[in-house]
Design a protein around this motif. Structure first.
Motif, mmCIF file in Angstrom:
data_model
loop_
_atom_site.group_PDB
_atom_site.id
_atom_site.type_symbol
_atom_site.label_atom_id
_atom_site.label_comp_id
_atom_site.label_asym_id
_atom_site.label_seq_id
_atom_site.Cartn_x
_atom_site.Cartn_y
_atom_site.Cartn_z
ATOM 1 N N TRP A 140 15.490 -0.038 -13.111
ATOM 2 C CA TRP A 140 15.712 -1.477 -13.257
ATOM 3 C C TRP A 140 16.378 -2.096 -12.014
ATOM 4 C CZ3 TRP A 140 17.254 -3.096 -18.925
ATOM 5 C CH2 TRP A 140 16.267 -2.647 -19.808
ATOM 6 N N PRO A 141 15.689 -2.147 -10.903
ATOM 7 C CA PRO A 141 16.284 -2.677 -9.675
ATOM 8 C C PRO A 141 16.423 -4.192 -9.638
ATOM 9 C CG PRO A 141 14.015 -2.041 -9.287
ATOM 10 C CD PRO A 141 14.353 -1.578 -10.676
ATOM 11 N N ALA A 142 15.886 -4.889 -10.640
ATOM 12 C CA ALA A 142 16.035 -6.354 -10.753
ATOM 13 C C ALA A 142 15.589 -7.041 -9.466
ATOM 14 C CB ALA A 142 17.472 -6.718 -11.127
ATOM 15 N N GLY A 143 16.491 -7.799 -8.828
ATOM 16 C CA GLY A 143 16.126 -8.527 -7.623
ATOM 17 C C GLY A 143 15.977 -7.671 -6.391
ATOM 18 N N GLY A 144 16.377 -6.424 -6.481
ATOM 19 C CA GLY A 144 16.183 -5.514 -5.359
ATOM 20 C C GLY A 144 17.365 -5.380 -4.420
ATOM 21 N N TRP A 145 18.574 -5.551 -4.953
ATOM 22 C CA TRP A 145 19.762 -5.449 -4.089
ATOM 23 C C TRP A 145 19.818 -4.079 -3.410
ATOM 24 C CZ3 TRP A 145 24.206 -2.998 -2.741
ATOM 25 C CH2 TRP A 145 25.158 -3.731 -2.028
ATOM 26 N N TYR A 146 19.727 -3.016 -4.179
ATOM 27 C CA TYR A 146 19.742 -1.675 -3.585
ATOM 28 C C TYR A 146 18.392 -1.315 -2.967
ATOM 29 C CZ TYR A 146 24.335 0.402 -4.312
ATOM 30 O OH TYR A 146 25.675 0.721 -4.209
ATOM 31 N N THR A 147 17.322 -1.967 -3.411
ATOM 32 C CA THR A 147 16.011 -1.718 -2.822
ATOM 33 C C THR A 147 16.033 -1.993 -1.325
ATOM 34 O OG1 THR A 147 14.993 -2.455 -4.887
ATOM 35 C CG2 THR A 147 13.553 -2.288 -2.970
ATOM 36 N N GLU A 148 16.731 -3.056 -0.913
ATOM 37 C CA GLU A 148 16.798 -3.426 0.493
ATOM 38 C C GLU A 148 17.418 -2.328 1.353
ATOM 39 O OE1 GLU A 148 17.033 -8.297 0.418
ATOM 40 O OE2 GLU A 148 18.842 -7.152 0.895
ATOM 41 N N ILE A 149 18.243 -1.492 0.753
ATOM 42 C CA ILE A 149 18.872 -0.388 1.482
ATOM 43 C C ILE A 149 18.058 0.893 1.329
ATOM 44 C CG2 ILE A 149 20.922 1.083 1.611
ATOM 45 C CD1 ILE A 149 22.512 -1.357 0.529
ATOM 46 N N LEU A 150 17.656 1.182 0.104
ATOM 47 C CA LEU A 150 17.018 2.465 -0.177
ATOM 48 C C LEU A 150 15.618 2.591 0.416
ATOM 49 C CD1 LEU A 150 18.192 2.879 -3.866
ATOM 50 C CD2 LEU A 150 18.783 4.409 -1.972
ATOM 51 N N ALA A 151 14.830 1.533 0.362
ATOM 52 C CA ALA A 151 13.449 1.625 0.859
ATOM 53 C C ALA A 151 13.388 2.041 2.329
ATOM 54 C CB ALA A 151 12.709 0.318 0.616
ATOM 55 N N PRO A 152 14.121 1.392 3.238
ATOM 56 C CA PRO A 152 14.077 1.845 4.630
ATOM 57 C C PRO A 152 14.786 3.178 4.849
ATOM 58 C CG PRO A 152 15.600 0.010 4.390
ATOM 59 C CD PRO A 152 14.859 0.122 3.097
ATOM 60 N N TYR A 153 15.835 3.431 4.087
ATOM 61 C CA TYR A 153 16.570 4.693 4.233
ATOM 62 C C TYR A 153 15.701 5.889 3.864
ATOM 63 C CZ TYR A 153 20.164 8.252 3.339
ATOM 64 O OH TYR A 153 20.912 9.408 3.332
ATOM 65 N N LEU A 154 14.825 5.711 2.877
ATOM 66 C CA LEU A 154 13.988 6.810 2.385
ATOM 67 C C LEU A 154 12.631 6.858 3.094
ATOM 68 C CD1 LEU A 154 14.805 6.279 -1.382
ATOM 69 C CD2 LEU A 154 15.633 8.154 0.056
ATOM 70 N N ALA A 155 12.621 6.546 4.380
ATOM 71 C CA ALA A 155 11.373 6.509 5.148
ATOM 72 C C ALA A 155 10.646 7.849 5.133
ATOM 73 C CB ALA A 155 11.665 6.083 6.586
ATOM 74 N N LYS A 156 11.394 8.950 5.047
ATOM 75 C CA LYS A 156 10.780 10.276 5.011
ATOM 76 C C LYS A 156 10.727 10.845 3.594
ATOM 77 C CE LYS A 156 12.161 11.454 9.744
ATOM 78 N NZ LYS A 156 12.922 12.410 10.601
ATOM 79 N N GLY A 157 11.158 10.045 2.642
ATOM 80 C CA GLY A 157 11.077 10.436 1.244
ATOM 81 C C GLY A 157 10.228 9.424 0.501
#
Length: 268
Positions: A73-90
């Motif tokens: 449940w990421p909702a508006g994507g607050w953590y998405t903005e951090i996790l998506a680029p951080y997990l570039a190799k995942g």
């Protein structure tokens, strides 16, 4: 008077049979710090780092750039903005209950496909949806301030949610939970209406699902939070459920007092 048992900021409590051992918090990696400082983040979200401590929180949960991470449940994507680029190799999967609930993350994808274009979606909660997270496929499952939501409605879905999170993790995988914390000795405040949860309630659901609590951090604790507001946790920022009434008072308190719990799915 409520008694508060808080550990030092940024400390980790590793639980053992003989009690609690306090250890130093992991140092956030350069890759994680770079993701947090990325120019792709929304300025309004960056301002809330002071309350949500993403570097310390994700370092505590042990999230690595190569992990397969599911955010519930990421909702508006607050953590998405951090996790998506951080997990570039995942990989990063946004698990939401409906198409409408995916709108915030889809907006990020539409605005910046270079950063967010590889995001995957899954239906949660669901034991049988075609796009559910495959059993035993996730290295890490994260959920931020969502546990209280699962108890709303005609049917309490909290245990079912923990059971499904347990199923989607690999043996040895991590479940990271951040939730609004209701003191164990609080009186006159109910979990169902306030939006706060007792630590014991969250641990009980996780333990019943099969998880083992391996540590907790006070990084997201807020000793200014008195927990007893007319419209529950939503009285505090960023919601300000009372609008302009006592807004300065609630702004001075800041965002809610939160527990930060780390569980593992035992290896077979």
């Amino acid at each position: 008077m409520r008694t508060r048992h808080l550990i030092a900021p940024f400390a980790i409590v590793a639980l053992t049979a003989g009690g609690a051992l306090v250890a130093a918090s992991p140092t956030p990696s350069p890759a994680l710090l770079a993701a947090i400082k990325a120019p792709s983040r929304t300025p309004a979200n960056v301002q809330r780092d002071a309350y949500r401590h993403p570097a310390e929180t994700l370092a505590f949960f042990g999230v690595k750039p190569t992990d397969n991470v599911v955010e519930i449940w990421p909702a508006g994507g607050w953590y998405t903005e951090i996790l998506a680029p951080y997990l570039a190799k995942g990989s990063y999967t946004a698990a939401a209950p409906s198409e409408r609930a995916r709108a915030g993350v889809q907006k990020l994808m539409a605005a910046n496909g270079a950063v967010y274009g590889k995001i995957k979606f899954a239906t949660f909660p669901s034991a049988d949806a075609p796009d559910r997270v495959a059993p035993g496929s996730a290295d890490v499952v994260l959920t931020f301030r969502n546990v209280h939501n699962w108890s709303f409605g005609a049917t309490d879905q909290t245990q079912a949610a923990f059971d499904q999170m347990f199923a989607m993790l690999k043996p040895g995988g991590t479940l990271g939970v951040v939730e609004h914390r209701l003191p164990e000795d609080a009186t006159g405040i109910t979990e169902a209406k306030s939006g706060y949860m007792k630590r014991s309630s969250v641990i009980a659901h996780a333990t019943k699902a099969g998880f083992k609590l391996v540590g907790e951090s006070a990084v997201n604790a807020n000793p200014k939070d008195t927990h007893d507001y007319p419209k529950g946790v939503w009285t505090l920022p960023p919601n300000y459920a009372e609008a302009d009434k006592d807004r300065a008072k609630y702004a001075a308190i800041g965002e809610s007092d939160r527990m930060t719990l780390k569980f593992v799915k035992p290896a077979r």
